[in-house]
Motif scaffolding. Structure first.
Motif, PDB file in Angstrom:
ATOM      1  N   ILE A   1      16.464  -1.748 -10.430  1.00 45.83           N
ATOM      2  CA  ILE A   1      17.148  -1.983 -11.581  1.00 45.83           C
ATOM      3  C   ILE A   1      18.836  -1.699 -11.287  1.00 45.83           C
ATOM      4  O   ILE A   1      19.778  -2.749 -11.657  1.00 45.83           O
ATOM      5  N   ILE A   2      19.095  -0.922 -10.546  1.00 47.52           N
ATOM      6  CA  ILE A   2      20.477  -0.664 -10.130  1.00 47.52           C
ATOM      7  C   ILE A   2      21.104  -1.952  -9.531  1.00 47.52           C
ATOM      8  O   ILE A   2      22.184  -2.199  -9.608  1.00 47.52           O
ATOM      9  N   ILE A   3      20.358  -2.358  -8.404  1.00 45.49           N
ATOM     10  CA  ILE A   3      20.702  -3.650  -7.732  1.00 45.49           C
ATOM     11  C   ILE A   3      20.934  -4.791  -8.735  1.00 45.49           C
ATOM     12  O   ILE A   3      21.786  -5.611  -8.699  1.00 45.49           O
ATOM     13  N   LEU A   4      20.096  -4.959  -9.736  1.00 44.88           N
ATOM     14  CA  LEU A   4      20.197  -6.139 -10.648  1.00 44.88           C
ATOM     15  C   LEU A   4      21.393  -6.063 -11.660  1.00 44.88           C
ATOM     16  O   LEU A   4      22.154  -6.740 -11.858  1.00 44.88           O
ATOM     17  N   VAL A   5      21.627  -4.427 -11.904  1.00 41.32           N
ATOM     18  CA  VAL A   5      22.910  -4.443 -12.548  1.00 41.32           C
ATOM     19  C   VAL A   5      24.239  -4.632 -11.815  1.00 41.32           C
ATOM     20  O   VAL A   5      25.099  -5.222 -12.289  1.00 41.32           O
TER      21      VAL A   5
ATOM     22  N   LEU B   1      20.506   9.248  -5.091  1.00 43.73           N
ATOM     23  CA  LEU B   1      20.374  10.098  -6.374  1.00 43.73           C
ATOM     24  C   LEU B   1      19.135   9.793  -6.746  1.00 43.73           C
ATOM     25  O   LEU B   1      18.175  10.761  -7.257  1.00 43.73           O
ATOM     26  N   VAL B   2      18.539   8.509  -6.897  1.00 46.85           N
ATOM     27  CA  VAL B   2      17.227   8.152  -7.359  1.00 46.85           C
ATOM     28  C   VAL B   2      15.935   8.727  -6.521  1.00 46.85           C
ATOM     29  O   VAL B   2      15.053   9.403  -7.100  1.00 46.85           O
ATOM     30  N   ILE B   3      16.278   8.879  -5.263  1.00 44.78           N
ATOM     31  CA  ILE B   3      15.324   9.303  -4.088  1.00 44.78           C
ATOM     32  C   ILE B   3      15.315  10.982  -4.493  1.00 44.78           C
ATOM     33  O   ILE B   3      14.361  11.371  -4.670  1.00 44.78           O
ATOM     34  N   ILE B   4      16.335  11.621  -4.756  1.00 48.69           N
ATOM     35  CA  ILE B   4      16.370  13.014  -5.101  1.00 48.69           C
ATOM     36  C   ILE B   4      15.496  13.344  -6.597  1.00 48.69           C
ATOM     37  O   ILE B   4      14.845  14.239  -6.606  1.00 48.69           O
ATOM     38  N   LEU B   5      16.213  12.663  -7.486  1.00 50.97           N
ATOM     39  CA  LEU B   5      15.571  12.697  -8.809  1.00 50.97           C
ATOM     40  C   LEU B   5      14.208  12.314  -9.046  1.00 50.97           C
ATOM     41  O   LEU B   5      13.458  13.216  -9.496  1.00 50.97           O
ATOM     42  N   ALA B   6      13.741  11.187  -7.961  1.00 44.88           N
ATOM     43  CA  ALA B   6      12.461  10.991  -8.208  1.00 44.88           C
ATOM     44  C   ALA B   6      11.607  11.861  -7.409  1.00 44.88           C
ATOM     45  O   ALA B   6      10.348  12.397  -8.128  1.00 44.88           O
TER      46      ALA B   6
ATOM     47  N   GLU C   1       0.979  -1.090   0.006  1.00 37.51           N
ATOM     48  CA  GLU C   1       0.032   0.078   0.049  1.00 37.51           C
ATOM     49  C   GLU C   1       0.804   1.118  -0.077  1.00 37.51           C
ATOM     50  O   GLU C   1       0.706   2.363  -0.811  1.00 37.51           O
ATOM     51  N   TYR C   2       2.076   1.385   0.729  1.00 32.34           N
ATOM     52  CA  TYR C   2       3.011   2.407   0.797  1.00 32.34           C
ATOM     53  C   TYR C   2       3.658   2.623  -0.750  1.00 32.34           C
ATOM     54  O   TYR C   2       3.551   3.656  -1.035  1.00 32.34           O
ATOM     55  N   VAL C   3       3.929   1.453  -1.261  1.00 37.29           N
ATOM     56  CA  VAL C   3       4.481   1.520  -2.436  1.00 37.29           C
ATOM     57  C   VAL C   3       3.523   2.370  -3.661  1.00 37.29           C
ATOM     58  O   VAL C   3       3.745   2.946  -4.454  1.00 37.29           O
ATOM     59  N   ALA C   4       2.206   1.672  -3.408  1.00 41.19           N
ATOM     60  CA  ALA C   4       1.224   1.931  -4.535  1.00 41.19           C
ATOM     61  C   ALA C   4       0.592   3.221  -4.035  1.00 41.19           C
ATOM     62  O   ALA C   4      -0.243   3.818  -5.089  1.00 41.19           O
ATOM     63  N   SER C   5       0.862   3.960  -3.085  1.00 37.63           N
ATOM     64  CA  SER C   5       0.279   5.089  -2.802  1.00 37.63           C
ATOM     65  C   SER C   5       0.784   6.286  -3.312  1.00 37.63           C
ATOM     66  O   SER C   5       0.303   7.187  -3.896  1.00 37.63           O
ATOM     67  N   ARG C   6       2.069   6.324  -3.828  1.00 44.87           N
ATOM     68  CA  ARG C   6       2.718   7.466  -4.547  1.00 44.87           C
ATOM     69  C   ARG C   6       3.686   6.990  -5.651  1.00 44.87           C
ATOM     70  O   ARG C   6       4.387   5.810  -5.534  1.00 44.87           O
TER      71      ARG C   6
ATOM     72  N   ASN D   1       7.409   6.592  -4.846  1.00 46.75           N
ATOM     73  CA  ASN D   1       7.789   5.294  -4.266  1.00 46.75           C
ATOM     74  C   ASN D   1       8.028   4.219  -5.330  1.00 46.75           C
ATOM     75  O   ASN D   1       8.832   3.385  -5.012  1.00 46.75           O
ATOM     76  N   LYS D   2       6.830   4.228  -5.992  1.00 44.82           N
ATOM     77  CA  LYS D   2       7.216   3.410  -7.364  1.00 44.82           C
ATOM     78  C   LYS D   2       8.442   3.490  -8.025  1.00 44.82           C
ATOM     79  O   LYS D   2       9.266   2.699  -8.592  1.00 44.82           O
ATOM     80  N   LEU D   3       9.084   4.725  -8.478  1.00 48.33           N
ATOM     81  CA  LEU D   3      10.153   5.217  -9.253  1.00 48.33           C
ATOM     82  C   LEU D   3      11.170   4.728  -8.371  1.00 48.33           C
ATOM     83  O   LEU D   3      12.295   4.190  -8.889  1.00 48.33           O
ATOM     84  N   ILE D   4      11.174   5.084  -7.109  1.00 49.28           N
ATOM     85  CA  ILE D   4      12.451   4.655  -6.151  1.00 49.28           C
ATOM     86  C   ILE D   4      12.543   3.055  -6.306  1.00 49.28           C
ATOM     87  O   ILE D   4      13.781   2.588  -6.354  1.00 49.28           O
ATOM     88  N   ILE D   5      11.382   2.367  -6.032  1.00 50.01           N
ATOM     89  CA  ILE D   5      11.528   1.023  -6.165  1.00 50.01           C
ATOM     90  C   ILE D   5      12.129   0.472  -7.509  1.00 50.01           C
ATOM     91  O   ILE D   5      12.977  -0.396  -7.663  1.00 50.01           O
ATOM     92  N   LEU D   6      11.453   0.865  -8.396  1.00 53.63           N
ATOM     93  CA  LEU D   6      11.987   0.443  -9.782  1.00 53.63           C
ATOM     94  C   LEU D   6      13.366   0.759 -10.069  1.00 53.63           C
ATOM     95  O   LEU D   6      14.222  -0.311 -10.274  1.00 53.63           O
ATOM     96  N   PHE D   7      13.952   2.116  -9.798  1.00 55.40           N
ATOM     97  CA  PHE D   7      15.017   2.423 -10.211  1.00 55.40           C
ATOM     98  C   PHE D   7      16.138   1.398  -9.273  1.00 55.40           C
ATOM     99  O   PHE D   7      17.286   1.303  -9.646  1.00 55.40           O
TER     100      PHE D   7
END
Length: 611
Positions: free
Chosen positions: A26-30, A326-331, A9-14, A17-23
């Motif tokens: 991706i970074i962790i995967l890379v 950086l992702v948090i700031i950019l998002a 619910e926290y991720v889906a609310s904003r 949050n989705k952008l931070i989780i997504l990026f």
């Protein structure tokens, strides 16, 4: 489960949050992928480097060892007249000269050979041997009686060898040597049988005992670290050097020695001992088959790669933390304008039509804000226009009701005139008034789409009035088959063409004018043509009409000064789209006005099934 649900619910609310989780994902995967790939490559490169460097090192060392063994063979061959030496072997007990010849021969071999710990010469016929040693800086020669030498395994191996030699590993031979060589420095012995040239019978056996200097040279030339082990085996797989004898037993147990002996000249072999994986790198000499084997635990091979992996993980985690920040700031910077836009849209949705956004920058968000402001402005304009249209609509309804009364009154008045003319016998007036009444009735009917038969019937009434006006000057001819009378066309479409032909063709001249109304069809279109042989349209006027026909139909429809042909063209475009076409041809006293209608696009309520 509740914590997971709250997290979702926290991720889906904003959106942020989705952008931070997504990026972050991706970074962790890379990072993980690059770390894993780099570890695999480093591991592979480490194994390849160790195999390559160790193989080259073992090959060079083994070549030097075989050259060293070759030197042993040269030392064992008599450098003086062999016949004299062979004679001395037989007569040394009776001849002092023979004894001195043997001692000089042994002394010459031993001289300046500091890798030799001792030399022994066993005389087969007399059953005794000479011993040559170095005592401080002097060379001493002693003789001993010993008949057990012939029972030594090395002695039997030398006699049976086609090369008249044998090698003995002193630390690993497993038996007590007959000679008095008891020094711990001795580790390697070379034995050679000296035979009679004439009879090929053995006369003596010369033995070289080497100290551990050669062992030290081998250990220095082959770098050994931690758990690595080194083994040097003879042509018959006899062990001469072993940094750890128990590890050699494991090689024998795991059949590694057998596999190496049956393998190529050099290579590597993987085996498992004590639940630990090892890599054995070996080289087999080309000349006599001496084997040099180096074993390395895989844990040691992986150590450097694992160290690099840990270092890469630390760097990756550091970059990951920085990247997430950086992702948090950019998002947040990306979603901040969107959040403002969402707030203004809520205001707009609640009825506040003055909700606008400040446009900053030139990116997509700025464009979106600009479009939102335009939408708000346009909505306000549409609201005002809608309000005005509602008022205009009410006025239009009133005027329409008023206009509907007038045509009906006129139609009824014409019927009264016709009845009056009929009573007085004025039949031509009756016919004209009836045609005018039917024409008026047709025009005020509610239908916008009619059949060609209805339109042609109306044209007949219209032309009846015109013939009463022009008399014999107007000649009308129809070329319209019965199958085409069922098609549905816009009302007054043909009448517009006929009216135009009468106005610009018949009215302009005093001579008779022929008016043709015809229709034809092909697989895709129905073509309606109204032609007359009156005067041609002026070129400039024709060009102006064609320009009007090519302009946008909406512009033509709302122009106050629009002519009938332009209005007809606009109606055709409205009903049939761009597939419909109105064109004019005029030249050499022939003017044709042509309507082309598509068969595959029907007007509302129309059908071509009867064609």
């Amino acid at each position: 489960m509740k914590s997971i649900k709250r997290m979702r619910e926290y991720v889906a609310s904003r959106l942020v949050n989705k952008l931070i989780i997504l990026f972050s994902a991706i970074i962790i995967l890379v990072v993980v992928s690059l770390t894993f790939i780099s570890y695999q490559r480093l591991h592979k490169e480490a194994i390849g480097h160790i195999i390559s460097s160790s193989s080259n090192n073992l090959m060079l060392v083994n070549q030097n060892l075989e050259d060293y063994v070759k030197e042993m063979e040269k030392r064992s061959l008599p450098q003086i007249n062999f016949d004299e030496l062979s004679y001395a072997f037989v007569h040394e007990a009776d001849s002092y000269a023979s004894k001195m010849l043997i001692e000089d021969y042994l002394r010459s071999i031993f001289y300046n050979q500091y890798d030799l710990e001792g030399i022994y010469l066993y005389l087969v016929n007399s059953g005794k041997y000479y011993e040559v040693k170095r005592l401080r800086n002097d060379i001493t020669i002693s003789t001993y009686e010993d008949s057990t030498v012939i029972n030594q395994p090395w002695y039997k191996d030398a006699l049976e060898s086609q090369f008249n030699r044998s090698y003995q590993s002193l630390p690993f031979s497993g038996y007590e040597d007959s000679y008095s060589m008891k020094t711990e420095k001795g580790f390697f012995a070379y034995h050679r049988v000296l035979r009679s040239i004439a009879t090929r019978t053995p006369q003596a056996v010369i033995s070289f005992y080497y100290n551990d200097s050669i062992y030290n040279d081998i250990i220095e030339d082959v770098p050994i670290e931690d758990e690595e082990q080194l083994f040097w085996l003879g042509p018959n797989n006899e062990l001469f050097i072993a940094t750890d004898q128990s590890r050699f037993s494991q090689l024998v147990k795991e059949q590694v020695i057998e596999a190496i002996a049956n393998g190529q000249q050099q290579g590597e072999y993987t085996y498992t001992a004590n639940e630990q994986k090892h890599l054995a790198i070996y080289n087999i000499g080309e000349k006599e088959g001496w084997k040099l084997i180096k074993t390395i635990p895989y844990s040691q091979i992986n150590a450097s790669a694992q160290q690099t992996l840990r270092f890469s993980l630390l760097i990756g985690i550091g970059f990951l933390v920085i990247a997430v920040l950086l992702v948090i700031i950019l998002a947040n910077r990306i979603t901040k304008p969107l959040k403002k836009l969402s707030t203004q849209m809520k205001r707009f949705g609640s009825g506040d039509f003055d909700a606008t956004l400040e446009v900053v920058g030139t990116d997509e968000l700025a464009y979106l804000s600009h479009r939102f402001n335009s939408m708000v402005k346009r909505t306000n304009e549409l609201i005002n226009e809608r309000y005005k249209l509602k008022l205009a609509e009410k006025n239009a309804v009133l005027k329409a009701l008023e206009a509907e009364i007038n045509p009906h009154f006129l139609y009824n008045a014409l019927q009264a005139v016709s009845t009056k003319a009929l009573k007085t016998g004025r039949l031509e007036i009756v016919e004209m008034v009836d045609s005018l009444a039917l024409t008026l009735r047709y025009c005020i009917s509610g239908k916008d789409i009619v059949t060609a038969e209805e339109e042609l019937k109306h044209i007949g009434h219209y032309l009846a009035i015109q013939k009463a006006r022009f008399g014999e000057r107007l000649i009308v001819e129809y070329q319209w088959s019965e199958s085409l009378k069922t098609i549905e066309i816009p009302k007054l479409s043909i009448q517009t063409l006929v009216e135009n032909a009468v106005k610009h063709g018949v009215e302009k001249v005093s001579t008779p004018v022929k008016l043709e109304i015809r229709a034809s069809r092909d697989d895709h279109h129905v073509t309606i043509v109204v032609a007359n042989n009156g005067p041609a349209i002026d070129e400039h006027k024709l060009a102006e009409i064609e320009r009007w026909l090519q302009q946008d139909w909406e512009e033509a429809l709302y122009k106050q000064e629009s002519i009938g042909l332009v209005n007809l063209n606009a109606r055709l475009k409205l009903l049939y789209g761009s597939s419909a076409k109105l064109s004019i041809y005029s030249a050499n006293e022939l003017t044709e006005m042509i309507i082309s209608l598509p068969l595959d696009i029907l007007p509302e309520g129309g059908s071509y099934d009867e064609l």
